[in-house]
Write an enzyme that holds these catalytic residues in place. Structure first.
Site, PDB file in Angstrom:
ATOM      1  N   ASP A  95       0.788  -1.233   0.000  1.00  0.00           N
ATOM      2  CA  ASP A  95       0.000   0.000   0.000  1.00  0.00           C
ATOM      3  C   ASP A  95       0.824   1.290   0.000  1.00  0.00           C
ATOM      4  O   ASP A  95       0.412   2.305  -0.540  1.00  0.00           O
ATOM      5  CB  ASP A  95      -0.940   0.022   1.225  1.00  0.00           C
ATOM      6  CG  ASP A  95      -0.193  -0.267   2.529  1.00  0.00           C
ATOM      7  OD1 ASP A  95       1.030  -0.416   2.497  1.00  0.00           O
ATOM      8  OD2 ASP A  95      -0.855  -0.349   3.580  1.00  0.00           O
ATOM      9  N   HIS A  96       2.037   1.236   0.555  1.00  0.00           N
ATOM     10  CA  HIS A  96       2.778   2.490   0.747  1.00  0.00           C
ATOM     11  C   HIS A  96       3.571   2.941  -0.469  1.00  0.00           C
ATOM     12  O   HIS A  96       3.979   4.093  -0.543  1.00  0.00           O
ATOM     13  CB  HIS A  96       3.749   2.349   1.928  1.00  0.00           C
ATOM     14  CG  HIS A  96       3.101   2.498   3.267  1.00  0.00           C
ATOM     15  ND1 HIS A  96       2.142   1.641   3.725  1.00  0.00           N
ATOM     16  CD2 HIS A  96       3.283   3.415   4.248  1.00  0.00           C
ATOM     17  CE1 HIS A  96       1.763   2.005   4.935  1.00  0.00           C
ATOM     18  NE2 HIS A  96       2.432   3.087   5.276  1.00  0.00           N
ATOM     19  N   ASP A 160       3.243  -1.094  11.636  1.00  0.00           N
ATOM     20  CA  ASP A 160       2.788   0.232  11.238  1.00  0.00           C
ATOM     21  C   ASP A 160       2.129   0.841  12.468  1.00  0.00           C
ATOM     22  O   ASP A 160       1.399   0.156  13.186  1.00  0.00           O
ATOM     23  CB  ASP A 160       1.774   0.130  10.094  1.00  0.00           C
ATOM     24  CG  ASP A 160       1.502   1.501   9.508  1.00  0.00           C
ATOM     25  OD1 ASP A 160       2.096   1.836   8.475  1.00  0.00           O
ATOM     26  OD2 ASP A 160       0.707   2.256  10.114  1.00  0.00           O
ATOM     27  N   ARG A 448      -1.615  12.390  10.006  1.00  0.00           N
ATOM     28  CA  ARG A 448      -0.404  13.141  10.360  1.00  0.00           C
ATOM     29  C   ARG A 448      -0.239  14.354   9.470  1.00  0.00           C
ATOM     30  O   ARG A 448      -0.619  14.330   8.303  1.00  0.00           O
ATOM     31  CB  ARG A 448       0.844  12.265  10.177  1.00  0.00           C
ATOM     32  CG  ARG A 448       0.757  11.041  10.993  1.00  0.00           C
ATOM     33  CD  ARG A 448       2.110  10.415  11.269  1.00  0.00           C
ATOM     34  NE  ARG A 448       1.914   9.598  12.431  1.00  0.00           N
ATOM     35  CZ  ARG A 448       2.297   8.341  12.550  1.00  0.00           C
ATOM     36  NH1 ARG A 448       2.987   7.767  11.593  1.00  0.00           N
ATOM     37  NH2 ARG A 448       2.040   7.678  13.648  1.00  0.00           N
ATOM     38  N   SER A 643       5.853   7.250  13.238  1.00  0.00           N
ATOM     39  CA  SER A 643       5.844   5.950  12.584  1.00  0.00           C
ATOM     40  C   SER A 643       6.544   4.827  13.357  1.00  0.00           C
ATOM     41  O   SER A 643       7.354   5.065  14.251  1.00  0.00           O
ATOM     42  CB  SER A 643       6.527   6.141  11.240  1.00  0.00           C
ATOM     43  OG  SER A 643       7.113   4.966  10.801  1.00  0.00           O
ATOM     44  N   ARG A 645       8.530   2.821  11.704  1.00  0.00           N
ATOM     45  CA  ARG A 645       9.637   2.412  10.822  1.00  0.00           C
ATOM     46  C   ARG A 645      10.937   2.221  11.611  1.00  0.00           C
ATOM     47  O   ARG A 645      11.468   3.138  12.216  1.00  0.00           O
ATOM     48  CB  ARG A 645       9.815   3.409   9.669  1.00  0.00           C
ATOM     49  CG  ARG A 645      10.192   4.801  10.073  1.00  0.00           C
ATOM     50  CD  ARG A 645      10.108   5.796   8.910  1.00  0.00           C
ATOM     51  NE  ARG A 645       8.728   6.133   8.629  1.00  0.00           N
ATOM     52  CZ  ARG A 645       8.297   7.343   8.266  1.00  0.00           C
ATOM     53  NH1 ARG A 645       9.135   8.329   8.087  1.00  0.00           N
ATOM     54  NH2 ARG A 645       7.016   7.569   8.054  1.00  0.00           N
TER      55      ARG A 645
HETATM   56  C1  MIC Z   1       3.006   6.527   8.615  1.00  0.00           C
HETATM   57  O1  MIC Z   1       1.804   6.769   8.619  1.00  0.00           O
HETATM   58  O2  MIC Z   1       3.869   7.300   9.069  1.00  0.00           O
HETATM   59  C2  MIC Z   1       3.488   5.225   8.006  1.00  0.00           C
HETATM   60  C3  MIC Z   1       4.181   5.535   6.752  1.00  0.00           C
HETATM   61  O3  MIC Z   1       2.385   4.397   7.730  1.00  0.00           O
HETATM   62  C4  MIC Z   1       4.416   4.542   9.014  1.00  0.00           C
HETATM   63  C5  MIC Z   1       5.082   3.327   8.536  1.00  0.00           C
HETATM   64  C6  MIC Z   1       6.260   3.542   7.640  1.00  0.00           C
HETATM   65  O4  MIC Z   1       7.034   4.470   7.827  1.00  0.00           O
HETATM   66  O5  MIC Z   1       6.454   2.721   6.737  1.00  0.00           O
HETATM   67  C7  MIC Z   1       3.745   4.226  10.354  1.00  0.00           C
HETATM   68  O6  MIC Z   1       2.765   4.841  10.700  1.00  0.00           O
HETATM   69  O7  MIC Z   1       4.250   3.385  11.106  1.00  0.00           O
HETATM   70 FE1  SF4 Z   2      -0.751   4.830   5.007  1.00  0.00          FE
HETATM   71 FE2  SF4 Z   2       0.283   5.525   7.380  1.00  0.00          FE
HETATM   72 FE3  SF4 Z   2      -1.121   7.266   5.913  1.00  0.00          FE
HETATM   73 FE4  SF4 Z   2      -2.361   5.272   7.032  1.00  0.00          FE
HETATM   74  S1  SF4 Z   2      -1.318   6.940   8.085  1.00  0.00           S
HETATM   75  S2  SF4 Z   2      -2.661   5.975   4.924  1.00  0.00           S
HETATM   76  S3  SF4 Z   2      -0.850   3.611   6.886  1.00  0.00           S
HETATM   77  S4  SF4 Z   2       0.837   6.344   5.384  1.00  0.00           S
END
Ligand code: MIC
Ligand code: SF4
Length: 753
Positions: A95-96, A160, A448, A643, A645
């Protein structure tokens, strides 16, 4: 299709007796969170009353979910763990990595092309180790999990931070780094400090412009980005029972923004409606037989102050819609105060883009309510003044809302439907003109809004609101518009008002989908081979980190003293860097490039202590590494917020940073650092942050006596020959100290195997 009914049966078979035993051991009524946690203790854990915020406890989660951008590292680690098949049901979701540019079809095609190597890798590793694989375009992890895998009373971990979405259906679902996922898939217990409990009592009922999103926007304003750290937020009360399961999911999902370990709602009639509506009536039938155990005890909810560490009360009837931002999700403005805030702070009032959807706000209910406004715009001859995009959360939702005509309505209003993916929410947005770095505003229904997150432009002021408010704002094109009180001029010069949005919780004709995008793993994966091209720039097999050398760390360079907000987006930026998530060496070139240097207030410009010159953070650190010199990173409050990550922990580890010393950590990041064999330390006295100077050399002492609860000593040796010696705290337990000694948690798993 995809859910694992046998596993759920087994969980429910033991659940009532485990809850009863826990109630007896604890000697009082239990919250829902406690019931589920106690029901998932490993065999080795006695049912003793654990001390909240203190005891480390081991659990057996029921399942694991991973998204593509974090799954690569999780699975590269799992490949080293020496197992043949995953120990619990697990899934991967692509998805990302899909970039939003022109629209769903073209963008997906391009992504399949560009990311082929990574998708092939993920699909073959999944196939080999018994992991379910959701192809690109199938949807965003949390929406797909809610529709297929979440179940009341279950426990899941996911790579995630928004994994808590499944709490909307009564599951304890916790965001973790890949190393934690690797442990659970390898059949090891999963450890968590027993959380504190925050109770949120919801009374009344939502109406008019207010949506479930406003509950969490309001809670974020009350608790701030670190107020939920170390706590589970449990929602209850008649107001909670009035919310749809997907609305509850939104609230739990965005609970990641207050740093909460997870959030949860009890099982109720809305959960049952959702389970039946997503063709999981058999789970609803089973859940009904143990219903009382799938919610908190009555006495707890009647006297919440006695059982929760903190209680918040929100009356849904009087709750106003909220808009949070810019640059942080906890800056909460009631709609009626927002226009004045925009003027007072000089934020750009002209709205460039409204974006709805994402993992947290793309339910049938969300889309239908937003579409009711889009329809009004068309009917009342209003032309949307801003650009408008829609990201559906799953193919099932997309197919259904397309069938029911909602996507056409958005398109009539000038909206663009993007792929079922994260897209602009994670910087996967080819936003034309962003490189000019102009000051501008956008509003989204995402989670976010940290600087640079959506489009890489530090001057984009990003605000977060419900899909309804985002849609109304996009129609008006003006952030000072209040849809509850103001009117707009239509194409014919008439003044018109938007009526309150209306929608449907569930599709009257049921959900439908042609191809959900799921690929089941091979029954025997032993012959499936996983190839990683040694010349690949996107995938790299991992080399184990070196074990601790057994002596104190002396003469470490100060790499950067980061000032203010330092989220994982600052430490390991996403957007264009997502392409290197499977290649530790290459992604390390983004290490801390977004962090502000406290000494010159600039980003990606730090003093190289070897040359005295200023250079980019990763380049300076690579020089230290070349010279065999370790370094430390110093940070402010809630370091590593956001995140899950683990790259934000692995990159410094890989490049030779030895310790991260901060005022406070966000939970997932702190664990990620520990797992990778780093020292995660906190100032005993936050003002000692001020003692560190730019040319300092740092010693970390007492490591031979590294023990749980015992502070370590750190010495800042200043350039003028003076020094400061301070005590620093840590939260390592015995096992975690073992990870530091071994060089990483993974090194230990391999040894034990
Ligand atoms: C996000 O919303 O910041 C992400 C991208 O989904 C991350 C995961 C990632 O950095 O791959 C998260 O929320 O953990
Ligand atoms: Fe994707 Fe993270 Fe955004 Fe949700 S908050 S849509 S998992 S990047």
């Amino acid at each position: 299709m995809a859910f694992d009914i046998e596993m759920i049966k087994a969980v429910y078979a033991n659940y009532p007796s485990r809850v009863a035993a826990a109630r007896k051991a604890v000697g009082r009524p239990l919250t829902l969170t406690e019931k589920i946690l106690y029901a998932h203790l490993t065999q080795g854990e006695a049912n003793s009353p654990f001390e909240r915020g203190v005891s480390y406890v081991e659990f057996n989660p029921d399942r694991v979910a991973m998204q593509d951008a974090t799954a690569q590292m999780a699975l590269l680690q799992f490949m080293q763990a020496g197992r043949e098949i995953v120990a619990v049901p697990s899934t991967v979701h692509c998805d990302h990595l899909i970039q939003a540019e022109t629209g769903a079809e073209a963008d997906l095609k391009k992504a399949n092309d560009k990311n082929k190597e990574v998708y092939d890798f993920l699909s073959s590793v999944s196939n080999k180790y018994g992991i379910g694989f959701w192809k690109p375009g199938a949807g965003i992890i949390h929406q797909v999990v809610l529709e297929n895998y979440s179940f009341p009373g279950g426990m899941m971990i996911g790579t995630d931070s928004h994994t808590p979405n499944a709490g909307g259906l009564g599951m304890i679902a916790i965001g973790v780094g890949g190393a934690d996922a690797c442990d659970v898939m390898a059949g090891l217990p999963w450890e968590l400090k027993f959380p504190k409990l925050i109770g949120v009592k919801l009374t009344g009922k939502l109406s008019g412009w207010t949506a479930a999103k406003d509950v969490i926007l309001k809670v974020a304003g009350i608790l701030t980005v670190k107020g939920g750290t170390g706590a589970v937020v449990e929602y209850f009360g008649d107001g909670a029972r009035s919310l749809s399961a997907t609305g509850k999911g939104t609230i739990c999902n965005m609970g990641a923004e207050i740093g909460a370990t997870t959030s949860i709602f009890g099982y109720d009639s809305k959960s049952e409606i959702y389970l039946r509506g997503t063709e999981r009536g058999d789970i609803a039938d089973m859940a009904n037989t143990i219903k009382d155990h799938l919610t908190g005890d009555e006495e707890v909810y009647a006297n919440p102050d006695k059982y929760f560490d903190q209680v918040i009360h929100i009356d849904l009837t009087t709750l106003e819609p909220h808009i949070n931002g810019p640059f942080t999700p906890d800056l909460a403005w009631p709609l009626s105060k927002f226009a004045a805030a925009v003027r007072e702070h000089g934020w750009p009032a002209k709205l460039e883009v409204g974006l709805i959807g994402s993992c947290t706000n793309s339910s049938y209910e969300d889309i239908s309510r937003a579409a009711s406004l889009a329809q009004q715009a068309v009917d009342k001859k209003l032309v949307a003044k801003s650009e408008f995009t829609i990201t559906p959360g799953s193919e099932q939702v997309r197919f259904t809302v397309q069938r029911d005509g909602f996507l056409d309505i958005f398109e009539n209003m000038g909206g663009v439907v993007l792929a079922n993916a994260c897209g602009p929410c994670i910087g996967q947005w080819a936003r034309h003109g962003a490189e000019k770095q102009e000051k501008n505003s956008i509003i989204t229904s995402f989670n976010r809004n940290f600087a640079k997150r959506a489009d890489g432009n530090p001057n984009t002021h990003s605000f977060v609101a419900s899909p309804e408010v985002v849609t109304a704002m996009a129609i008006a094109g003006d952030l000072t518009f209040n849809p509850m009180t103001d009117s707009l001029l239509n194409e014919e010069g008439q003044s018109v008002r938007l009526e309150e949005p209306s929608g449907l919780e569930m599709p009257t004709k049921g959900f439908a989908v042609e191809d959900a995008g799921y690929q089941a793993p091979a029954t025997d994966g032993s012959r499936v081979s996983v190839l990683v091209d040694p010349k690949s720039e996107r995938l790299q097999l991992l080399e184990p980190f070196k074990e601790w050398e057994g002596i104190d760390l002396k003469g470490l360079k100060l790499l950067i003293k980061a000032k203010g907000k330092c989220t994982t987006d600052h430490i390991s930026m996403a957007g264009p860097w997502l392409r290197f998530r499977g290649h530790l060496d290459n992604i390390s070139n983004n290490m801390l490039i977004g962090a502000q240097n406290a000494f010159n207030l600039e980003t990606n410009k730090v003093k190289n202590q070897l040359t005295g010159e200023y250079g980019e953070v990763p380049a300076v650190q690579r020089q230290y590494k070349q010279h065999g010199l370790g370094s430390i990173v110093v940070g402010d409050e809630n370091y590593g917020e956001g995140s899950s990550r683990e790259h934000a922990a692995m990159e410094p580890r890989f490049l030779g940073v030895r310790a991260i010393l901060v005022k406070s950590f966000a939970r997932i990041h702190e664990t990620n650092l520990k797992k990778q064999g780093m020292l995660a330390l906190t100032f005993a006295n936050p003002s000692e942050y001020d003692l560190i100077q730019e040319d300092d050399k740092i010693d970390i002492l007492d490591l031979a006596d590294f023990k749980p609860g015992k502070p370590l000593t750190v010495v800042f040796n200043h350039a003028d020959g003076t020094k400061n010696e301070i005590k620093v705290n840590h939260t390592y337990n015995e096992g975690q100290i073992g990870w530091f000694v071994a060089g990483s948690a993974l090194n230990l798993i391999k040894e034990e195997f």
